[in-house]
Design a protein around this motif. Structure first.
Motif, mmCIF file in Angstrom:
data_model
loop_
_atom_site.group_PDB
_atom_site.id
_atom_site.type_symbol
_atom_site.label_atom_id
_atom_site.label_comp_id
_atom_site.label_asym_id
_atom_site.label_seq_id
_atom_site.Cartn_x
_atom_site.Cartn_y
_atom_site.Cartn_z
ATOM 1 N N PHE A 191 16.898 -38.823 34.025
ATOM 2 C CA PHE A 191 16.893 -39.428 32.695
ATOM 3 C C PHE A 191 16.220 -40.787 32.709
ATOM 4 C CE2 PHE A 191 20.960 -40.604 34.612
ATOM 5 C CZ PHE A 191 21.047 -41.967 34.375
ATOM 6 N N VAL A 216 14.666 -36.388 30.818
ATOM 7 C CA VAL A 216 15.511 -36.482 29.631
ATOM 8 C C VAL A 216 15.423 -37.910 29.104
ATOM 9 C CG1 VAL A 216 17.848 -36.238 28.719
ATOM 10 C CG2 VAL A 216 17.083 -34.772 30.614
ATOM 11 N N THR A 245 16.784 -40.888 26.756
ATOM 12 C CA THR A 245 18.024 -41.247 26.085
ATOM 13 C C THR A 245 17.781 -41.780 24.675
ATOM 14 O OG1 THR A 245 18.027 -43.488 26.990
ATOM 15 C CG2 THR A 245 19.138 -41.787 28.277
ATOM 16 N N CYS A 302 12.757 -33.425 27.572
ATOM 17 C CA CYS A 302 13.949 -33.197 26.761
ATOM 18 C C CYS A 302 14.298 -34.449 25.975
ATOM 19 C CB CYS A 302 15.114 -32.790 27.674
ATOM 20 S SG CYS A 302 16.732 -32.680 26.857
ATOM 21 N N ALA A 303 14.698 -34.278 24.726
ATOM 22 C CA ALA A 303 15.139 -35.400 23.894
ATOM 23 C C ALA A 303 16.134 -34.912 22.859
ATOM 24 C CB ALA A 303 13.947 -36.067 23.215
ATOM 25 N N ARG A 304 16.832 -35.857 22.240
ATOM 26 C CA ARG A 304 17.728 -35.488 21.146
ATOM 27 C C ARG A 304 16.924 -34.926 19.977
ATOM 28 N NH1 ARG A 304 20.429 -33.261 18.412
ATOM 29 N NH2 ARG A 304 22.335 -33.843 17.280
ATOM 30 N N ASP A 308 14.488 -29.944 22.381
ATOM 31 C CA ASP A 308 15.243 -30.987 21.699
ATOM 32 C C ASP A 308 16.441 -30.351 21.002
ATOM 33 O OD1 ASP A 308 14.110 -29.835 19.447
ATOM 34 O OD2 ASP A 308 13.253 -31.681 18.666
ATOM 35 N N THR A 312 22.027 -35.173 24.284
ATOM 36 C CA THR A 312 21.520 -35.896 25.455
ATOM 37 C C THR A 312 22.534 -36.902 25.989
ATOM 38 O OG1 THR A 312 20.341 -37.362 23.913
ATOM 39 C CG2 THR A 312 19.073 -35.595 24.936
ATOM 40 N N VAL A 351 23.265 -36.850 29.886
ATOM 41 C CA VAL A 351 23.056 -38.032 30.732
ATOM 42 C C VAL A 351 24.360 -38.460 31.409
ATOM 43 C CG1 VAL A 351 22.457 -40.485 30.700
ATOM 44 C CG2 VAL A 351 21.008 -38.820 29.508
#
Length: 364
Positions: free
Chosen positions: A33, A55, A57, A82-84, A112, A116, A120
């Motif tokens: 992350f 990832v 944050t 990867c993300a929110r 997404d 996350t 994390v």
């Protein structure tokens, strides 16, 4: 716009579901992350992230698009992303294209709609681990099969990724006329070369596997630079041997990130893998000599073991979050290195002076 379902699975069996972005398919890598609020293009194109699923944050990623001048290499380097929430469009006068089409064109599988924060927290508790992001394993049975496949993937320990992350052919940088520097490229970021050139330095960037003899044949050189890069430094014994030969010339030498770790190995220290690494743009680092604290950009999963620094190797910088080694120098010689990224953009410019120090050691 409706998107297909996707998932991110970890080797311990934890599965996070979301929506597909970028390319379709399945990608494996070490899941890590990054806590930066901005700089996703620099992250995506940093060769040090090769072999990793990153990832972010930050809650929204892609807001300001992509611009070719912000890329740290000639392509997207991450294995997965990867993300929110990824932005479908961007607002930025410098922006040239949106994030999602670029991920798709690069063949990068992304996801997404993921929680996350939970992901994390899981990685912080248990450490970075092998994983996969996939658009092809929707059912519970398919997800279980994917976890089994993840457990068959190689670990980051022992991965010699630094041999392939950089250039395959030597090339020149900077404007001739000033001190000449040989750069060993384990995955060098473009802004490092810009910072060297801005100090009046020029020279040649060599492949990671170049021998000291091959470097010397293209000389003479006023100094040497060891770049950043991905993977395990202990998996690069030939590179460590080359660095020892370069040290024997008595010339100034400066290393960053993986270059810091390799120089440490060449001088007799040892390295180890961090639990979840340091990745972000707000890591506090203290200068041991002055007590000054710099806010730094970082991206590494390995570190030099502070307890193994031999006599004659002086600790210069310490990470205030966990006390790990962030820099050292060889006493009595213009040989030094830092673990963090003084060249980082975006990011703080607190450590620009390191490039000036290197240039000064070359007579600039």
């Amino acid at each position: 716009m409706r998107r297909d379902p996707a998932l991110l699975a970890l080797e311990d069996g934890r599965v996070f579901r979301g929506t597909a972005a970028g390319a379709r398919g399945t990608a494996f890598g070490e899941v890590v992350f990054n806590t930066a609020m901005a700089g996703y293009q620099e992250t995506l194109t940093d060769p040090s992230y090769r072999g990793q699923i990153v990832v972010m944050t930050a809650s929204h990623v892609g807001n300001y698009g992509l611009a070719k001048d912000d890329a740290e290499s000639d392509r997207i380097q991450v294995s997965g992303f990867c993300a929110r929430a990824f932005s479908d469009r961007f607002s930025n006068p410098r922006g040239e294209e949106a994030l999602l089409p670029a991920l798709g064109r690069a063949g990068v599988v992304a996801i997404d709609g993921v929680d996350t924060r939970a992901l994390v927290r899981h990685l912080r508790s248990l450490g970075a681990m092998r994983g996969a992001v996939s658009t092809e394993h929707a059912s519970e049975a398919e997800a279980a099969a994917l976890v089994a496949a993840i457990r068959e993937q190689p670990r980051m320990e022992g991965a010699a990724l630094g041999l392939s992350a950089g250039t395959a052919e030597a090339y020149r940088f900077g404007e001739p006329g000033g001190p000449r520097v040989a750069v060993l490229d384990y995955g060098v970021k473009r802004n490092i070369l810009r910072k060297l050139a801005a100090r009046g330095l020029s020279g040649t960037v060599f492949p990671a596997a170049a021998t000291a003899g091959e470097v010397a044949a293209a000389g003479p050189w006023d100094g040497f630079f060891l770049s950043n890069g991905p993977g395990d430094p202990a998996a690069l014994p030939a590179c460590v041997g080359t660095i020892r030969d370069l040290l024997a010339t008595g010339r100034p030498l400066f290393g960053i990130c993986l270059g810091h770790q390799l120089l440490g190995l060449a001088l007799g220290a040892r390295t180890f893998k961090l639990k979840f690494g340091h990745r972000g743009v707000n890591h506090p680092v203290r200068d041991v000599a002055t007590g000054a604290v710099s806010i730094t950009s970082q991206n590494h999963g390995f570190a030099v073991d502070l307890a193994t620094l031999p006599d004659g190797l002086a600790l210069t910088h310490v990470n205030l979050n966990d006390g790990t080694c962030e820099g050292f120098r060889l006493e009595g010689r213009p040989v030094f290195a830092v673990q963090y990224h003084p060249e980082s953009a975006p990011g703080p410019h607190d450590s620009d002076a390191l490039f000036a120090e290197f240039a000064s050691s070359l007579g600039r």
